[in-house]
Design a protein around this motif. Sequence first.
Motif, PDB file in Angstrom:
ATOM      1  N   THR A 106      10.451  -8.514  -4.750  1.00  0.00           N
ATOM      2  CA  THR A 106      11.190  -7.378  -5.317  1.00  0.00           C
ATOM      3  C   THR A 106      10.768  -6.072  -4.646  1.00  0.00           C
ATOM      4  OG1 THR A 106       9.589  -7.311  -7.121  1.00  0.00           O
ATOM      5  CG2 THR A 106      11.684  -8.350  -7.604  1.00  0.00           C
ATOM      6  N   LEU A 107       9.645  -6.093  -3.922  1.00  0.00           N
ATOM      7  CA  LEU A 107       9.218  -4.909  -3.171  1.00  0.00           C
ATOM      8  C   LEU A 107      10.196  -4.566  -2.050  1.00  0.00           C
ATOM      9  CD1 LEU A 107       5.366  -5.507  -2.748  1.00  0.00           C
ATOM     10  CD2 LEU A 107       6.493  -3.935  -4.322  1.00  0.00           C
ATOM     11  N   GLU A 108      11.013  -5.543  -1.642  1.00  0.00           N
ATOM     12  CA  GLU A 108      12.002  -5.320  -0.581  1.00  0.00           C
ATOM     13  C   GLU A 108      12.865  -4.094  -0.875  1.00  0.00           C
ATOM     14  OE1 GLU A 108      12.278  -6.905   2.223  1.00  0.00           O
ATOM     15  OE2 GLU A 108      10.700  -8.366   1.772  1.00  0.00           O
TER      16      GLU A 108
ATOM     17  N   VAL B  79       6.432   6.951   4.049  1.00  0.00           N
ATOM     18  CA  VAL B  79       5.347   6.998   3.061  1.00  0.00           C
ATOM     19  C   VAL B  79       4.049   6.501   3.707  1.00  0.00           C
ATOM     20  CG1 VAL B  79       4.532   6.113   0.832  1.00  0.00           C
ATOM     21  CG2 VAL B  79       6.957   6.604   1.175  1.00  0.00           C
ATOM     22  N   GLU B  80       2.983   7.259   3.508  1.00  0.00           N
ATOM     23  CA  GLU B  80       1.668   6.855   4.019  1.00  0.00           C
ATOM     24  C   GLU B  80       1.067   5.773   3.122  1.00  0.00           C
ATOM     25  OE1 GLU B  80      -0.753   7.915   6.506  1.00  0.00           O
ATOM     26  OE2 GLU B  80       1.212   8.342   7.400  1.00  0.00           O
ATOM     27  N   PRO B  81       0.538   4.693   3.694  1.00  0.00           N
ATOM     28  CA  PRO B  81      -0.109   3.692   2.840  1.00  0.00           C
ATOM     29  C   PRO B  81      -1.318   4.284   2.106  1.00  0.00           C
ATOM     30  CG  PRO B  81      -0.522   3.239   5.170  1.00  0.00           C
ATOM     31  CD  PRO B  81       0.478   4.350   5.123  1.00  0.00           C
ATOM     32  N   MET B  82      -1.586   3.777   0.900  1.00  0.00           N
ATOM     33  CA  MET B  82      -2.675   4.320   0.084  1.00  0.00           C
ATOM     34  C   MET B  82      -3.739   3.238  -0.091  1.00  0.00           C
ATOM     35  SD  MET B  82      -2.279   5.796  -3.766  1.00  0.00           S
ATOM     36  CE  MET B  82      -3.603   5.618  -4.961  1.00  0.00           C
TER      37      MET B  82
ATOM     38  N   ALA C 234      12.123  -1.314  -2.253  1.00  0.00           N
ATOM     39  CA  ALA C 234      11.454  -0.013  -2.322  1.00  0.00           C
ATOM     40  C   ALA C 234      11.792   0.845  -1.104  1.00  0.00           C
ATOM     41  CB  ALA C 234       9.945  -0.224  -2.412  1.00  0.00           C
ATOM     42  N   ASP C 235      12.019   2.127  -1.358  1.00  0.00           N
ATOM     43  CA  ASP C 235      12.286   3.050  -0.254  1.00  0.00           C
ATOM     44  C   ASP C 235      10.955   3.644   0.206  1.00  0.00           C
ATOM     45  OD1 ASP C 235      13.243   4.827   1.561  1.00  0.00           O
ATOM     46  OD2 ASP C 235      14.227   6.149   0.108  1.00  0.00           O
ATOM     47  N   ILE C 236      10.416   3.079   1.274  1.00  0.00           N
ATOM     48  CA  ILE C 236       9.072   3.489   1.703  1.00  0.00           C
ATOM     49  C   ILE C 236       9.094   4.203   3.052  1.00  0.00           C
ATOM     50  CG2 ILE C 236       7.694   1.809   0.407  1.00  0.00           C
ATOM     51  CD1 ILE C 236       7.823   0.069   3.019  1.00  0.00           C
TER      52      ILE C 236
ATOM     53  N   GLN D 252       0.830  -1.212   0.000  1.00  0.00           N
ATOM     54  CA  GLN D 252       0.000   0.000   0.000  1.00  0.00           C
ATOM     55  C   GLN D 252       0.861   1.258   0.000  1.00  0.00           C
ATOM     56  OE1 GLN D 252      -2.921  -0.709  -0.971  1.00  0.00           O
ATOM     57  NE2 GLN D 252      -4.341  -0.613   0.732  1.00  0.00           N
ATOM     58  N   LYS D 253       2.044   1.159   0.610  1.00  0.00           N
ATOM     59  CA  LYS D 253       2.968   2.304   0.583  1.00  0.00           C
ATOM     60  C   LYS D 253       3.588   2.462  -0.805  1.00  0.00           C
ATOM     61  CE  LYS D 253       3.981   2.257   5.511  1.00  0.00           C
ATOM     62  NZ  LYS D 253       4.971   2.023   6.573  1.00  0.00           N
TER      63      LYS D 253
ATOM     64  N   ARG E 234       1.370   4.236  -3.133  1.00  0.00           N
ATOM     65  CA  ARG E 234       1.412   5.705  -3.093  1.00  0.00           C
ATOM     66  C   ARG E 234       2.609   6.242  -3.878  1.00  0.00           C
ATOM     67  NH1 ARG E 234      -1.594   9.203  -0.705  1.00  0.00           N
ATOM     68  NH2 ARG E 234      -2.372   7.732   0.854  1.00  0.00           N
TER      69      ARG E 234
END
Lengths: 484, 95
Positions: B40-42, B49-52, B44-46, A376-377, A380
């Motif tokens: 592969t999401l590992e 970041v607010e979840p959407m 990501a620089d999150i 979910q992040k 965004r």
Amino acid sequence: MKLETLTGWRRRLRAREISSRELTELYLGRIARLDAQLNSFITVTDELALAAADAADERLGRGEETPLLGLPVAQKDIFCTEGVRTSCGSRMLDPFVAPYDATVVARMKAAGAVMLGKTNMDEFAMGSSNETSFYGPVCNPWDPDRVPGGSSGGSAAAVAARLVPAATGTDTGGSIRQPAAFCGITGLKPTYGRVSRYGMIAFASSLDQGGPMAATAEDCALMLNAMAGFDPRDSTSVERRAEDFSADLERDLKGLRIGLPREFFGEGLDPEMRAAIETALAVLKDRGAILVDINLPNSGLSVPAYYVVAPAECSSNLARYDGVRFGHRCADPLDLQDLYTRSRAEGFGAEVKRRIMIGTYVLSAGYYDAYYLKAQKVRRLIADDFRRAFTEVDVIAGPTTPELPFRLGEKSADPVKMYLSDIYTIAVNLAGLPGLSMPAGTIGNLPVGLQLIGNYFDEARLLNVAHQFQQDTDWHARMPAAFV
Amino acid sequence: MSLDSDAVRRIAHLARLAVDDREAEGFASALSDIFEFVETLEGADIAGVEPMAHPLDAEQRLRPDAVTETDQRDRFQQSAPSAEGGLYLVPRVIE
């Protein structure tokens, strides 16, 4: 008789050159004669169609003018249709006769449309090839050994073969745009919230969106005028005043800024496809558009993020199929647990089960943060990429698919490979933006789709750009030889 | 991440899906491939970041608390595999 577009037939109906009954019989005849080659319809509703056509002829005779009056259309079998089987391409709903109309169906009926039947689709809209349907795969009208795309493969193939002038589709990760590209037609996924989801069988509720599929952008605008609008029965329906999506079609493209995402033209794009897309973009440039390179740096994360978010929502939505209230029930259940597990095991196909299990796992205790929350992040980040891009450009353009329609069976044993066929379409759903695919060339005998992505609620602009393109090209008017 | 047949059986139980041993092996291999891909999401620089959850970040619309639907039980129960006297029938739950 020349097969007109939806808009062309509308003109001829109003000029009383043909009756709705004659038009309906013409297309029902084509379905009866030609659909054995495609399998694009699950249910054909001859009698209802002829009755609706007669009623439309009466109204036409009285001089009434509703947007789709007397025009034949097909509904993807994901939309509930009162008194008509609504299977969603699944054994689970094979016995299900919907007790009410989806809002889209009701709105199109009110607009005077004549429904010819329900089109084939991937089971519960989960697939990119129409091969997961309980009712068998659909063939691509341009080459029967190839897939029509999915999940709205039946609608796309039927429109491409001119078995119906227009049809509805739904798009959760590319399910309108990818089959539109594979079959050489025009398809639009509207902004999330534009078209009511009431009575549209749910797969992933934060992504699902219904939209039109037809030969031309002009036809899609006509369809969308009837389909879109606020619906209090859909909690995510957007309250906006009604818009005429046909009003801007003739606007010129001078000065229009079109962004080309570098990520959509990189590694993984078939070189012939790239050349075809560049040729198509040159047509828009000749019309006065300005082509600008842009970046969508997080778009590479869209497919993996989608395969967390969509299965999570799918596992929740499909929990309703319990063998108790509707749908398939196993024979002689031993107890309640056996009733649930066996009815679901028998009713769902392999891809649907895989997605339910992925979703169940990513939502289970201890894994929620690692998968669902993270996805979910990332979602965004992907939406923010588009927000930034739309401060610089009016529209984004690129290929709809990385490659041409693939062969039946080519990817069905490898889910991840199949998922990657939606690599250019999925980000649009995650962001909730409108996207359109239109025929923009051929390679060999197979169609190439150009995708246009717009800012929120900018469907009219996408239809305008596509319509202008279709003034200078005739890809949208070509028909597969076997169906002329 | 790799899932074995036992893990698949646990997930299938949570999802109320019957799977036999042969199917469990097939699902284990397919789901492992899919999870490997999802990981592969590992990269990501999150951070921050607010979840959407909703594309337009819309708020839940509320309607007036008024009765708007009519009773259509009989019509809706025609879709049920087994119903009688307004009730859905299932195997006995309480002895």
